[in-house]
Design a protein around this motif. Structure first.
Motif, PDB file in Angstrom:
ATOM      1  N   THR A 194     104.281  20.695  28.400  1.00  0.00           N
ATOM      2  CA  THR A 194     103.648  19.383  28.534  1.00  0.00           C
ATOM      3  C   THR A 194     102.300  19.545  29.226  1.00  0.00           C
ATOM      4  OG1 THR A 194     104.593  18.913  30.705  1.00  0.00           O
ATOM      5  CG2 THR A 194     105.912  18.268  28.767  1.00  0.00           C
ATOM      6  N   GLN A 233     101.364  17.931  31.770  1.00  0.00           N
ATOM      7  CA  GLN A 233     101.638  17.955  33.218  1.00  0.00           C
ATOM      8  C   GLN A 233     101.978  19.369  33.684  1.00  0.00           C
ATOM      9  OE1 GLN A 233     101.461  15.354  35.602  1.00  0.00           O
ATOM     10  NE2 GLN A 233     101.676  17.090  36.982  1.00  0.00           N
ATOM     11  N   THR A 267     100.644  23.171  23.744  1.00  0.00           N
ATOM     12  CA  THR A 267     100.465  22.081  24.703  1.00  0.00           C
ATOM     13  C   THR A 267     100.654  20.748  23.975  1.00  0.00           C
ATOM     14  OG1 THR A 267      98.868  23.437  25.907  1.00  0.00           O
ATOM     15  CG2 THR A 267      98.920  21.076  26.423  1.00  0.00           C
ATOM     16  N   LEU A 268     101.733  20.054  24.290  1.00  0.00           N
ATOM     17  CA  LEU A 268     102.040  18.774  23.647  1.00  0.00           C
ATOM     18  C   LEU A 268     100.999  17.719  24.033  1.00  0.00           C
ATOM     19  CD1 LEU A 268     105.878  18.839  24.314  1.00  0.00           C
ATOM     20  CD2 LEU A 268     104.705  19.391  22.168  1.00  0.00           C
TER      21      LEU A 268
END
Length: 101
Positions: free
Chosen positions: A5, A7, A88-89
């Motif tokens: 993610t 984050q 990376t979503l």
């Protein structure tokens, strides 16, 4: 490997963790806004594999604008024997949205 993610990526960059980091957006996109990754546009990836050969057994995190091109890059790299690739979503859009919170 599982994708990552925005984050998680932010935390890992903030902690200066060690991983190969590749941005598969076009050069002009990279020049407008980048996170410090190695820039290899998706279309050039097959021709520039030699540049990342040394990372073959390391974790590689790829990103693009929204996650679509980097998803394709992940699939391509996996066919070439790179087994520790994470997409990376949400891409840089999701990453920048974190900074606005």
């Amino acid at each position: 490997m599982e994708d990552i993610t925005a984050q998680e990526l932010k935390e890992r960059l903030d902690n200066k963790e060690d991983f190969a980091f590749i941005d598969v957006r076009e050069e002009w996109e990279y020049e407008e806004d980048n996170l410090g990754a190695l820039n290899i546009p998706l279309g050039q990836l097959p021709h520039q594999l030699g540049e990342i050969e040394k990372y073959k057994d390391q974790e590689i995190i790829v990103h693009c604008r929204s996650g679509a091109r980097s998803g394709n890059a992940k699939k391509f790299l996996e066919t070439k024997g790179y087994n520790k690739v994470r997409n990376t979503l949400g891409g840089i859009l999701a990453y920048r949205a974190l900074e606005q919170d």
